[in-house]
Design an enzyme around this catalytic site. Sequence first.
Site, PDB file in Angstrom:
ATOM      1  N   GLU A  37      71.246 -12.192 -81.170  1.00 53.90           N
ATOM      2  CA  GLU A  37      72.702 -12.379 -81.103  1.00 53.90           C
ATOM      3  C   GLU A  37      73.143 -12.516 -79.652  1.00 53.90           C
ATOM      4  O   GLU A  37      73.990 -13.329 -79.297  1.00 53.90           O
ATOM      5  CB  GLU A  37      73.422 -11.165 -81.723  1.00 53.90           C
ATOM      6  CG  GLU A  37      73.271 -11.081 -83.225  1.00 53.90           C
ATOM      7  CD  GLU A  37      73.892 -12.283 -83.914  1.00 53.90           C
ATOM      8  OE1 GLU A  37      75.046 -12.616 -83.587  1.00 53.90           O
ATOM      9  OE2 GLU A  37      73.211 -12.909 -84.747  1.00 53.90           O
ATOM     10  N   SER A  85      75.892   8.850 -43.223  1.00 54.89           N
ATOM     11  CA  SER A  85      74.830   9.566 -43.934  1.00 54.89           C
ATOM     12  C   SER A  85      75.279  11.017 -44.088  1.00 54.89           C
ATOM     13  O   SER A  85      76.329  11.395 -43.577  1.00 54.89           O
ATOM     14  CB  SER A  85      73.521   9.473 -43.179  1.00 54.89           C
ATOM     15  OG  SER A  85      73.695  10.041 -41.910  1.00 54.89           O
ATOM     16  N   ILE A  86      74.495  11.798 -44.801  1.00 55.47           N
ATOM     17  CA  ILE A  86      74.913  13.188 -44.964  1.00 55.47           C
ATOM     18  C   ILE A  86      73.909  14.138 -44.338  1.00 55.47           C
ATOM     19  O   ILE A  86      72.720  13.843 -44.252  1.00 55.47           O
ATOM     20  CB  ILE A  86      75.127  13.599 -46.444  1.00 55.47           C
ATOM     21  CG1 ILE A  86      74.310  12.726 -47.393  1.00 55.47           C
ATOM     22  CG2 ILE A  86      76.588  13.601 -46.806  1.00 55.47           C
ATOM     23  CD1 ILE A  86      74.509  13.111 -48.835  1.00 55.47           C
ATOM     24  N   LYS A 124      70.568  13.589 -55.621  1.00 53.35           N
ATOM     25  CA  LYS A 124      70.335  12.766 -54.435  1.00 53.35           C
ATOM     26  C   LYS A 124      69.264  11.746 -54.806  1.00 53.35           C
ATOM     27  O   LYS A 124      68.074  12.060 -54.886  1.00 53.35           O
ATOM     28  CB  LYS A 124      69.900  13.605 -53.236  1.00 53.35           C
ATOM     29  CG  LYS A 124      69.766  12.747 -51.989  1.00 53.35           C
ATOM     30  CD  LYS A 124      69.757  13.568 -50.727  1.00 53.35           C
ATOM     31  CE  LYS A 124      69.875  12.679 -49.503  1.00 53.35           C
ATOM     32  NZ  LYS A 124      68.769  11.734 -49.359  1.00 53.35           N
ATOM     33  N   CYS A 424      26.243   9.980 -68.342  1.00 53.68           N
ATOM     34  CA  CYS A 424      25.147   9.749 -69.282  1.00 53.68           C
ATOM     35  C   CYS A 424      24.038   8.861 -68.728  1.00 53.68           C
ATOM     36  O   CYS A 424      23.019   8.686 -69.377  1.00 53.68           O
ATOM     37  CB  CYS A 424      25.688   9.164 -70.577  1.00 53.68           C
ATOM     38  SG  CYS A 424      26.233   7.458 -70.385  1.00 53.68           S
ATOM     39  N   CYS A 445      27.564   8.515 -74.545  1.00 48.88           N
ATOM     40  CA  CYS A 445      28.146   9.197 -73.388  1.00 48.88           C
ATOM     41  C   CYS A 445      29.070  10.327 -73.842  1.00 48.88           C
ATOM     42  O   CYS A 445      30.033  10.095 -74.564  1.00 48.88           O
ATOM     43  CB  CYS A 445      28.934   8.183 -72.550  1.00 48.88           C
ATOM     44  SG  CYS A 445      29.680   8.913 -71.089  1.00 48.88           S
TER      45      CYS A 445
HETATM   46  S1  IVH Z   1      77.016  10.455 -50.254  1.00 45.43           S
HETATM   47  C1  IVH Z   1      79.684   9.980 -46.749  1.00 45.43           C
HETATM   48  N1  IVH Z   1      75.736  10.943 -52.494  1.00 45.43           N
HETATM   49  O1  IVH Z   1      71.427   9.717 -49.177  1.00 45.43           O
HETATM   50  C2  IVH Z   1      78.627  10.354 -47.692  1.00 45.43           C
HETATM   51  N2  IVH Z   1      74.538   9.895 -50.736  1.00 45.43           N
HETATM   52  O2  IVH Z   1      72.365  10.301 -45.949  1.00 45.43           O
HETATM   53  C3  IVH Z   1      77.775   9.229 -48.017  1.00 45.43           C
HETATM   54  N3  IVH Z   1      72.206   9.339 -51.332  1.00 45.43           N
HETATM   55  O3  IVH Z   1      71.219   6.962 -47.620  1.00 45.43           O
HETATM   56  C4  IVH Z   1      76.607   9.541 -48.858  1.00 45.43           C
HETATM   57  N4  IVH Z   1      72.271  10.117 -53.374  1.00 45.43           N
HETATM   58  O4  IVH Z   1      72.237   6.454 -49.868  1.00 45.43           O
HETATM   59  C5  IVH Z   1      75.652  10.436 -51.251  1.00 45.43           C
HETATM   60  N5  IVH Z   1      74.744  11.393 -54.560  1.00 45.43           N
HETATM   61  C6  IVH Z   1      74.678  10.900 -53.313  1.00 45.43           C
HETATM   62  C7  IVH Z   1      73.482  10.325 -52.827  1.00 45.43           C
HETATM   63  C8  IVH Z   1      73.451   9.839 -51.520  1.00 45.43           C
HETATM   64  C9  IVH Z   1      71.528   9.522 -52.465  1.00 45.43           C
HETATM   65  C10 IVH Z   1      71.650   8.722 -50.106  1.00 45.43           C
HETATM   66  C11 IVH Z   1      72.540   7.735 -49.433  1.00 45.43           C
HETATM   67  C12 IVH Z   1      72.207   7.874 -47.974  1.00 45.43           C
HETATM   68  C13 IVH Z   1      71.642   9.237 -47.880  1.00 45.43           C
HETATM   69  C14 IVH Z   1      72.647  10.140 -47.235  1.00 45.43           C
END
Ligand code: IVH
Length: 688
Positions: A37, A85-86, A124, A424, A445
């Site tokens: 479908e 990044s975090i 993450k 074997c 074997c």
């Molecule tokens: S938040 C301002 N949430 O981890 C905050 N990042 O350094 C922006 N990542 O490369 C990031 N899971 O791609 C956030 N649940 C999540 C994430 C996440 C993976 C990665 C992100 C970045 C790195 C953070």
Amino acid sequence: MASLKEASKRAFQLRNEIGKHDYQYYVLDQPLIPDAEYDKLFQELQALEEKYPELLELHDSPTQRVGGKPLDSFQQVRHEVSMLSIRTETDISDQGAIAFDTRIRKELKLSAGDAPVEYACELKFDGLAINLRYVHGVLEQASTRGDGTVGEDVTQNVRTIRHIPLRLADCNAAVLEVRGEVYMSRRDFRRYNEKQRAQGLPTLVNPRNGAAGGIRQLDPSLVAKRRLSFFAYGLGKTEGWKLPATHSAVLDALKNMNVPVSNERAVVHGAQGLIGFHRRIEAQRDSLPFDIDGVVYKVNSLALQERLGYVSREPRWAVAHKYPAEEQITVVHDIDIQVGRTGKLTPVAKLEPVFVGGTTVSNATLHNEDETRRKDVRIGDTVIVRRAGDVIPEVVSVVLDKRPKKTGKRFDMYELLGGKCPVCGSAITREEGEADWRCSGGLFCPAQRKQALLHFASRRAMDIEGLGDKLVDQLVDGGLVSTPADLFDKSRMNLQMLSGLERMGEKSASNLLEAIERSRQPALARFIYALGIRNVGEATAKDLARHFGTLKNLMHADEEKLQTVPDVGPIVAQSIVAFFSEKHNVDVIEALLDRNRGGLSPKESAAAPKEGLPLAGKTFVLTGTLAMAREQAKEKLEALGAKVAGSVSKKTDYVVAGAEAGSKLEKARELGIAVLDEQQFLELLRGV
Ligand code: IVH
């Protein structure tokens, strides 16, 4: 003829409909309609677009997901809102969560008496960060993070990811940038590698590299091959869209637009809530369908996020709390060869024990000879091992810098084993076009014995009911049975011996003995199939039985003679000759046939000439539901000299169609093949 206006309206409907089904299929794994479908909708859209190419000016057509030409390089993209990044909390204990909550409370100047802070908790994901720019709901551009300020335009590649909507459902915001992670699921990673391995091509090191490397391919058709996936975790620039008050509500809103958002998330309060989430996800980590390297905590209120702000390109309001790594470095002490159930020989690295992916690992697979040689893993090497999910640990790569000066040679299976199975002593073989070496020991074997016994006893082979996994383990491990012939040896298999086994009642013991007795006169075809010769399935076993008539004739046939049997080619012929040239196999067969030991007497088939039989040379296909059991119908036809095939082709003479016959019946009609209903079929059987 439809006007452009009508066509455009219909295309819009079709694209929405297809988008909805893509979401159901790829994201929710709950298809609403059969593939056929879906294909119809797709084809209708393609036809419209072919007629009115103007329809493609709006870049939201699912027909254009994989259509882009390979690029020379990617264009640069300046992010309107930086991609940050975090901060990572490497203390994997509860303390990591407590430290984050303490910091947040301090920044917000909260005292002990104030209410706990509300957090959004997420996974993450372990892949590559991507920004998806939707303009009036249509995906206009996808870019990588790059240095956070300038990334690369990977729109063509991202379009191949079917999880990602090309048009958002119910969203007409002037600009909505969705941020998230492109990743490769464990299943798609495994499948990709299996395919590569089977073709002797390089494999991916881990799913993260699969995703990150995939997105950077210049040719979108190569990206499509990797079957990447996506999860959203936040926003970039927005314009003309009313922001909700919390991060969790942002994700809910994205989800409503058919953007993939993981369900493994929670809104919790205070450090205890964070700890609870961290522990819950850790317990589930192995069973998730994709890799994660930790969880992420975010202050849920967007107003509070703004108050907390940023330090050096990292938000103060978020943190990643890690789990034990799924890849670790260790040393290879030795390389062992394991014999699998089908005789497959797998090189296994014996490692200095290392804690990886939550357990201590001291063995890791090297898959096969080619992989071992390509990675060039040698004894004494320092290697990266990976253990993710409940998959067996594997050696990913060698840390060449750490290779000792004095090292062995490149891996060579044949040389290492002196050409013999380590269990074997039978010859090992590797067929052309195959990646695996195998032990040719077959029934002899011990490593293959259990599996061989199970196959021998299976329903379509000797049909010995009651001889299952656990019992075979007990019989083999207890030394009671080591070959199929032992099953028929009354000095081993008797009530007294069997009742002595753990968890074996007298009733089941006597049932088993009866089942064994009943199988003493198998049809020759079943017996040949039961031997478990490689590449000899049920159909080939039947052909062989029919052609040679006796086991003796078959055992004495050379490759050339074997190839005169219909459907037996050089590979099958070679497998048969190899099987019967192993003395152990012949010994087992002799014991099976020996009146004083196995006492089996296969019912010999009338040799070759079926010519005399009324349906000789005729091919039948059975389809739909017949009142007569399918198996019985098949046996009757075969007894009359006919061949019963599984699919309809030009070579088919008759199709017997029962109730609710489907595509095979259609095909028969297309090809103009005679179709019999069950009544006509019975008449035919009676008449011949
Ligand atoms: S938040 C301002 N949430 O981890 C905050 N990042 O350094 C922006 N990542 O490369 C990031 N899971 O791609 C956030 N649940 C999540 C994430 C996440 C993976 C990665 C992100 C970045 C790195 C953070």
